[in-house]
Design an enzyme around this catalytic site. Structure first.
Site, short mmCIF file in Angstrom:
data_model
loop_
_atom_site.label_atom_id
_atom_site.label_comp_id
_atom_site.label_asym_id
_atom_site.label_seq_id
_atom_site.Cartn_x
_atom_site.Cartn_y
_atom_site.Cartn_z
N LYS A 54 9.33 2.82 -6.97
CA LYS A 54 9.55 2.01 -5.76
C LYS A 54 8.69 0.75 -5.79
O LYS A 54 9.14 -0.34 -5.46
CB LYS A 54 9.19 2.82 -4.50
CG LYS A 54 10.08 4.01 -4.23
CD LYS A 54 9.81 4.64 -2.88
CE LYS A 54 8.61 5.58 -2.84
NZ LYS A 54 8.78 6.88 -3.45
N LYS A 86 0.88 -1.18 0.00
CA LYS A 86 0.00 0.00 0.00
C LYS A 86 0.90 1.22 0.00
O LYS A 86 2.01 1.20 0.57
CB LYS A 86 -0.89 -0.04 1.24
CG LYS A 86 -1.59 1.26 1.59
CD LYS A 86 -0.83 2.03 2.65
CE LYS A 86 -1.41 3.42 2.87
NZ LYS A 86 -0.49 4.27 3.65
N HIS A 87 0.46 2.29 -0.66
CA HIS A 87 1.23 3.54 -0.61
C HIS A 87 0.25 4.70 -0.59
O HIS A 87 -0.79 4.65 -1.24
CB HIS A 87 2.15 3.64 -1.84
CG HIS A 87 3.29 4.57 -1.66
ND1 HIS A 87 4.50 4.18 -1.10
CD2 HIS A 87 3.42 5.89 -1.96
CE1 HIS A 87 5.32 5.22 -1.07
NE2 HIS A 87 4.69 6.27 -1.58
N SER A 88 0.61 5.73 0.14
CA SER A 88 -0.22 6.93 0.20
C SER A 88 0.48 8.04 -0.56
O SER A 88 1.71 8.11 -0.58
CB SER A 88 -0.41 7.33 1.65
OG SER A 88 -0.77 8.69 1.75
#
Ligand code: URA
Length: 429
Positions: free
Chosen positions: A187, A81-83
């Site tokens: 990333k 997950k990434h914000s």
């Protein structure tokens, strides 16, 4: 490569070839393109944007500035997950061990604070002994062994993003859809994922101020990630109010651990809501399963396993957790009236915490892990206590924070109606 020509071409609205972009990224990573020229290039991209083909080329060149992690065959899907960045946004801390307990492998490569938004790496480094600098080999072996690793870009993993991220942070070149897309996906593609959930934020303290811009960013990320073989969903979530009740690196670690222990945000449910919503978007999961696993206590144990694996001193961490405050100066910030809290402006809060020393104004600035705000009252709540508590290094810094905080809160006689936190879901299963 004539990098000056590339800057001029981008400045004048031209489209760059994939080869030119790859050359620019390689030149910067090797040190032949200096910071001042890259800063000019980034500002040209900020104003002129990039085509889809340019964004793809930038993303892949940044990914290929380092290694793509290679994991052994395994039944456990590789997920993350990434914000896009928020204030009080500590979701990754409880979510990563939860996902490992749910049977996923989580090779989470995160970032540092960017602008007024906090960074997972800065938060983690407030834990005594914890290291975020893992080699590719350590990353893979830890994920295989305990299901989760949390680290940063290194000389081996997405090094171009490490350098570009730090430069963007201090040159006003963060809120650009192609630059954010390339930064995040370089990333995430280096992690070799099966599935990704994105939390794309909009509002006062987000890089995308409007929901429309956030939707455009979400589409850019979802489309490119999907094209690269990663099943991706994006939640569009509001970032007008800080998440939870704490903002500041160590204070957010404490709140994350409280969330893992079932007391997330001391009655404020937004942190847990986001953690569950992110988990529920991953293949094979749903909200009920995620909630039950979080309540089982196993993710809290997994978090300790993760801390130990990455060098944390667990005994020192436990002692620090028991301390109510660790900053030299701590004081309440009282409300100026009675009634209900109508607004808690995440942008002002983010600026105050950054200026207390919780974030950076220059590339080499040192973070003060203990500063920040906690006990934040949330919009909709009755004003029956101070609006928050200030944690500062000096009395003068606390005075400065108190003065600025006066503009962050709005009080009303009526209980305000609140907008939903999660507004839209894009892509998905
Ligand atoms: N997170 C990232 O990793 N990069 C950005 O540019 C913004 C948020």
């Amino acid at each position: 490569m004539d990098f000056l020509k590339l800057i001029e071409q981008k400045r004048d609205g031209g489209e760059l070839s994939p080869e030119a972009i790859a050359g620019a990224v390689a030149g910067f990573a090797e040190g032949t393109v200096p910071d001042y020229q890259m800063a000019a290039f980034l500002m040209a991209v900020q104003f002129q944007g990039m085509t889809l083909a340019e964004t793809r080329a930038l993303t892949l060149a940044m990914r290929d500035s380092g290694e793509v992690l290679q994991f052994p065959e395994d039944d456990r899907p590789l997920v993350d997950k990434h914000s896009t960045g928020g204030v009080g946004d500590k979701v990754s801390l409880p979510l990563a061990p939860l996902l490992a307990c749910l049977g996923y492998r989580v090779p989470m490569i995160s970032g540092r604070g960017l602008g007024i938004t906090g960074g997972t790496l800065d938060k983690l480094e407030s834990i005594p002994g914890f290291t975020t600098q893992l080699s590719a080999e350590q990353f893979v072996s830890q994920v295989q062994r305990i299901g989760v690793a949390l680290g940063g870009q290194t000389a081996e993993i997405a090094p171009a993003d490490k350098a570009l991220y730090a430069l963007r942070d201090v040159t006003g070149t963060v809120p650009s859809i192609p630059l954010i897309t390339a930064s995040i996906l370089s990333k995430k593609l280096a992690e070799n994922l099966d599935a990704l959930v994105m939390d794309v934020k909009f509002g006062a303290a987000a890089f995308m101020r409007t929901r429309e811009d956030a939707r455009a960013l979400a589409k850019s990320i979802v489309n490119l990630a999907t094209e690269c073989g990663v099943q991706t969903t994006a939640l569009l979530t509001s970032m007008d109010t800080p998440i939870g009740r704490a903002v500041g690196n160590w204070l957010e670690v404490k709140e994350s651990i409280a969330c893992l222990e079932g007391n997330g945000g001391d009655g404020s449910k937004d942190l847990e809501e986001l953690v569950i919503a992110c988990a529920a978007q991953l293949p094979g999961c749903d909200a009920d399963r995620a909630r039950a696993e979080l309540a089982s206590g196993r993710p809290r144990e997994k978090f300790n396993e993760l801390l130990a694996a990455q060098g944390a001193d667990l005994a020192a961490c436990e002692i620090k957790l028991k301390q109510d405050t660790t900053a030299p100066v701590v004081r309440d910030f009282p409300a100026s009236g009675k009634g209900y809290l109508a607004r808690c402006d995440a942008r002002v809060i983010g600026e105050v915490v950054r200026d207390l020393g919780g974030g950076r104004q220059t590339k080499d600035a040192k973070i003060q892990p203990e500063v920040g705000l906690d006990n934040l009252l949330k919009p909709g709540e009755a004003i029956d206590r101070p609006l928050c508590r200030i944690h500062a290094t000096t009395e003068a810094a606390a005075d400065m924070a108190a003065e600025r905080l006066a503009t962050a809160f709005e009080i009303s006689d009526e209980q305000p109606s609140l907008d939903p936190l999660i507004c839209e879901i894009l892509g998905g299963r």
